[in-house]
Design a protein around this motif. Sequence first.
Motif, PDB file in Angstrom:
ATOM      1  N   MET A  26      63.535  79.792  59.202  1.00 14.31           N
ATOM      2  CA  MET A  26      64.878  79.264  58.931  1.00 14.31           C
ATOM      3  C   MET A  26      64.806  77.901  58.241  1.00 14.31           C
ATOM      4  N   ALA A  27      63.689  77.186  58.478  1.00  8.05           N
ATOM      5  CA  ALA A  27      63.514  75.870  57.852  1.00  8.05           C
ATOM      6  C   ALA A  27      62.981  75.983  56.432  1.00  8.05           C
ATOM      7  N   GLY A  28      62.725  77.223  55.968  1.00  9.11           N
ATOM      8  CA  GLY A  28      62.281  77.417  54.595  1.00  9.11           C
ATOM      9  C   GLY A  28      60.788  77.583  54.411  1.00  9.11           C
ATOM     10  N   ILE A  29      60.027  77.653  55.513  1.00  8.91           N
ATOM     11  CA  ILE A  29      58.587  77.878  55.410  1.00  8.91           C
ATOM     12  C   ILE A  29      58.363  79.364  55.110  1.00  8.91           C
ATOM     13  N   PRO A  30      57.663  79.715  54.037  1.00 14.08           N
ATOM     14  CA  PRO A  30      57.495  81.118  53.632  1.00 14.08           C
ATOM     15  C   PRO A  30      56.485  81.865  54.497  1.00 14.08           C
ATOM     16  N   ILE A  31      56.902  82.225  55.710  1.00 20.47           N
ATOM     17  CA  ILE A  31      56.024  82.914  56.653  1.00 20.47           C
ATOM     18  C   ILE A  31      56.212  84.424  56.540  1.00 20.47           C
ATOM     19  N   VAL A  32      55.107  85.162  56.615  1.00 19.78           N
ATOM     20  CA  VAL A  32      55.145  86.625  56.583  1.00 19.78           C
ATOM     21  C   VAL A  32      54.454  87.159  57.823  1.00 19.78           C
ATOM     22  N   MET A  78      52.632  82.784  52.942  1.00 21.50           N
ATOM     23  CA  MET A  78      52.437  83.414  51.632  1.00 21.50           C
ATOM     24  C   MET A  78      51.379  82.646  50.842  1.00 21.50           C
ATOM     25  N   PRO A  79      50.369  83.330  50.290  1.00 18.29           N
ATOM     26  CA  PRO A  79      49.219  82.679  49.631  1.00 18.29           C
ATOM     27  C   PRO A  79      49.597  81.676  48.551  1.00 18.29           C
ATOM     28  N   GLU A  80      50.634  81.946  47.772  1.00 17.63           N
ATOM     29  CA  GLU A  80      50.971  81.048  46.665  1.00 17.63           C
ATOM     30  C   GLU A  80      51.485  79.688  47.127  1.00 17.63           C
ATOM     31  N   PHE A  81      51.779  79.569  48.423  1.00 12.56           N
ATOM     32  CA  PHE A  81      52.272  78.287  48.937  1.00 12.56           C
ATOM     33  C   PHE A  81      51.176  77.476  49.623  1.00 12.56           C
ATOM     34  N   ILE A 127      51.283  74.701  64.288  1.00 16.23           N
ATOM     35  CA  ILE A 127      51.284  76.120  63.902  1.00 16.23           C
ATOM     36  C   ILE A 127      51.186  76.243  62.388  1.00 16.23           C
ATOM     37  N   ILE A 128      51.929  75.392  61.667  1.00 14.98           N
ATOM     38  CA  ILE A 128      51.873  75.412  60.201  1.00 14.98           C
ATOM     39  C   ILE A 128      50.451  75.148  59.724  1.00 14.98           C
ATOM     40  N   MET A 129      49.777  74.154  60.316  1.00 20.76           N
ATOM     41  CA  MET A 129      48.424  73.819  59.895  1.00 20.76           C
ATOM     42  C   MET A 129      47.456  74.970  60.182  1.00 20.76           C
ATOM     43  N   VAL A 130      47.619  75.625  61.327  1.00 20.33           N
ATOM     44  CA  VAL A 130      46.759  76.764  61.649  1.00 20.33           C
ATOM     45  C   VAL A 130      46.971  77.888  60.642  1.00 20.33           C
ATOM     46  N   LEU A 131      48.216  78.174  60.325  1.00 16.35           N
ATOM     47  CA  LEU A 131      48.521  79.266  59.396  1.00 16.35           C
ATOM     48  C   LEU A 131      48.038  78.944  57.980  1.00 16.35           C
ATOM     49  N   LEU A 132      48.091  77.675  57.595  1.00 17.12           N
ATOM     50  CA  LEU A 132      47.595  77.302  56.269  1.00 17.12           C
ATOM     51  C   LEU A 132      46.084  77.455  56.170  1.00 17.12           C
ATOM     52  N   ASN A 133      45.418  77.367  57.323  1.00 12.63           N
ATOM     53  CA  ASN A 133      43.951  77.414  57.338  1.00 12.63           C
ATOM     54  C   ASN A 133      43.396  78.824  57.559  1.00 12.63           C
ATOM     55  N   HIS A 134      44.280  79.780  57.835  1.00 13.15           N
ATOM     56  CA  HIS A 134      43.847  81.151  58.070  1.00 13.15           C
ATOM     57  C   HIS A 134      44.738  82.126  57.310  1.00 13.15           C
ATOM     58  N   THR A 145      53.971  84.566  74.047  1.00 11.05           N
ATOM     59  CA  THR A 145      54.120  85.137  72.703  1.00 11.05           C
ATOM     60  C   THR A 145      55.589  85.103  72.278  1.00 11.05           C
ATOM     61  N   ARG A 146      56.495  85.226  73.258  1.00 11.97           N
ATOM     62  CA  ARG A 146      57.924  85.143  72.946  1.00 11.97           C
ATOM     63  C   ARG A 146      58.259  83.776  72.349  1.00 11.97           C
ATOM     64  N   THR A 147      57.659  82.721  72.916  1.00 14.13           N
ATOM     65  CA  THR A 147      57.885  81.364  72.385  1.00 14.13           C
ATOM     66  C   THR A 147      57.341  81.250  70.967  1.00 14.13           C
ATOM     67  N   ILE A 148      56.178  81.868  70.715  1.00 13.33           N
ATOM     68  CA  ILE A 148      55.585  81.830  69.368  1.00 13.33           C
ATOM     69  C   ILE A 148      56.514  82.506  68.366  1.00 13.33           C
ATOM     70  N   PHE A 149      57.069  83.651  68.731  1.00 14.33           N
ATOM     71  CA  PHE A 149      57.970  84.347  67.805  1.00 14.33           C
ATOM     72  C   PHE A 149      59.234  83.528  67.548  1.00 14.33           C
ATOM     73  N   ARG A 150      59.704  82.811  68.571  1.00 14.72           N
ATOM     74  CA  ARG A 150      60.865  81.931  68.366  1.00 14.72           C
ATOM     75  C   ARG A 150      60.499  80.781  67.425  1.00 14.72           C
ATOM     76  N   ASP A 151      59.271  80.240  67.604  1.00 14.13           N
ATOM     77  CA  ASP A 151      58.811  79.160  66.719  1.00 14.13           C
ATOM     78  C   ASP A 151      58.704  79.652  65.276  1.00 14.13           C
ATOM     79  N   VAL A 152      58.179  80.875  65.096  1.00  9.67           N
ATOM     80  CA  VAL A 152      58.036  81.443  63.755  1.00  9.67           C
ATOM     81  C   VAL A 152      59.412  81.619  63.109  1.00  9.67           C
ATOM     82  N   GLU A 153      60.384  82.064  63.913  1.00 12.82           N
ATOM     83  CA  GLU A 153      61.745  82.213  63.398  1.00 12.82           C
ATOM     84  C   GLU A 153      62.323  80.860  62.987  1.00 12.82           C
ATOM     85  N   THR A 154      62.061  79.833  63.790  1.00 13.13           N
ATOM     86  CA  THR A 154      62.530  78.480  63.471  1.00 13.13           C
ATOM     87  C   THR A 154      61.928  77.992  62.153  1.00 13.13           C
ATOM     88  N   LEU A 155      60.621  78.240  61.973  1.00 16.20           N
ATOM     89  CA  LEU A 155      59.955  77.825  60.739  1.00 16.20           C
ATOM     90  C   LEU A 155      60.509  78.571  59.534  1.00 16.20           C
TER      91      LEU A 155
END
Length: 317
Positions: free
Chosen positions: A44-50, A62-65, A9-16, A32-42
């Motif tokens: 909490m792990a410090g990945i700057p997801i918006v 976030m673009p700067e990352f 998921i991180i790699m996909v988000l970095l590429n789009h 989609t519920r599982t995806i939202f749980r995964d996003v929450e996990t990321l």
Amino acid sequence: MKTDRLMSIIMVLLNHELVSAAKLAEMFEVSTRTIFRDVETLSMAGIPIVTFTGVNGGIGVMPEFKVDKKLFTPSDISKLLMGLRSITPTLTPRELQDTLEKVKSLIPKEHHRELEIKSSQIKIDLTAWTGNKSFEPNLEKIKKALQESRLLAFRYYAGNRMTSDRKAEPYQMILKAGQWYLLGYCMLRNGFRLFKLSRISNLEVLNSCFVPREYEDKPLDGTGWIDQRLTTVRLLIDESLREHIIDRCGEENMEPFGIGQFLVNFSFTEDDFGYNTLLGFGEKCECLSPEHVRRELARRINILAAIYNKTGDADAR
């Protein structure tokens, strides 16, 4: 596995820029519920997801990352991909595809077609047309043992025609001259040994783990391991073997002799594989020296001739 999915998921988000939760759910075959749980996990792990709501919304990083893709040119990436495709025997199709996609993500999409063309201009496949069906499964087992520092157990057929049961700590896989070797610490011999994969059978990955030892890389020119077993012979070959011999020992070890012949200094190992290599040159090659190699070749030729000179036996079978 959840960890693998999170990394993907991180790699996909970095590429789009943005990806919808529904699209991610479809890609990874989860809800989609599982995806939202995964996003929450990321998060909490410090990945700057918006996340953005609405028709044009979605999930992103976030673009700067993000990595500056300008660091790599299409030429740089095509060379990386060419190298990756050349090691296909050591990667599963899924592993290879995942890695290729990650590398491709380092350059803009408008260059992807150019990248595909350039990286496919040279194709390398080190596998045989036909071969040992246990090779790939054994390779996967060794990779697993290497990654997890787990002991291997196997039966080994040595050059002296003796078999023995071994346990070894795996440290490296080496591909040399089309042959795979495993560098491991042998528990039976209490030392580092090179095992030829074609001589390994009944391979198992044990549950026992080990603390890696210090070891030295084996030089790929064979210094200190292959060269100690090499014998140099003087061959007289027909010109028809010239190209084949050059591939094996280089043109610097050949000199013209008469019309349509060459003298060659050829190094080989004095075992079944080595002698079969010399015999494989057929009547187009004569070993001139040393004398003990000539005698051994003659002995093997006589045995082979005796097998084929038997009358009646072939029809009876």
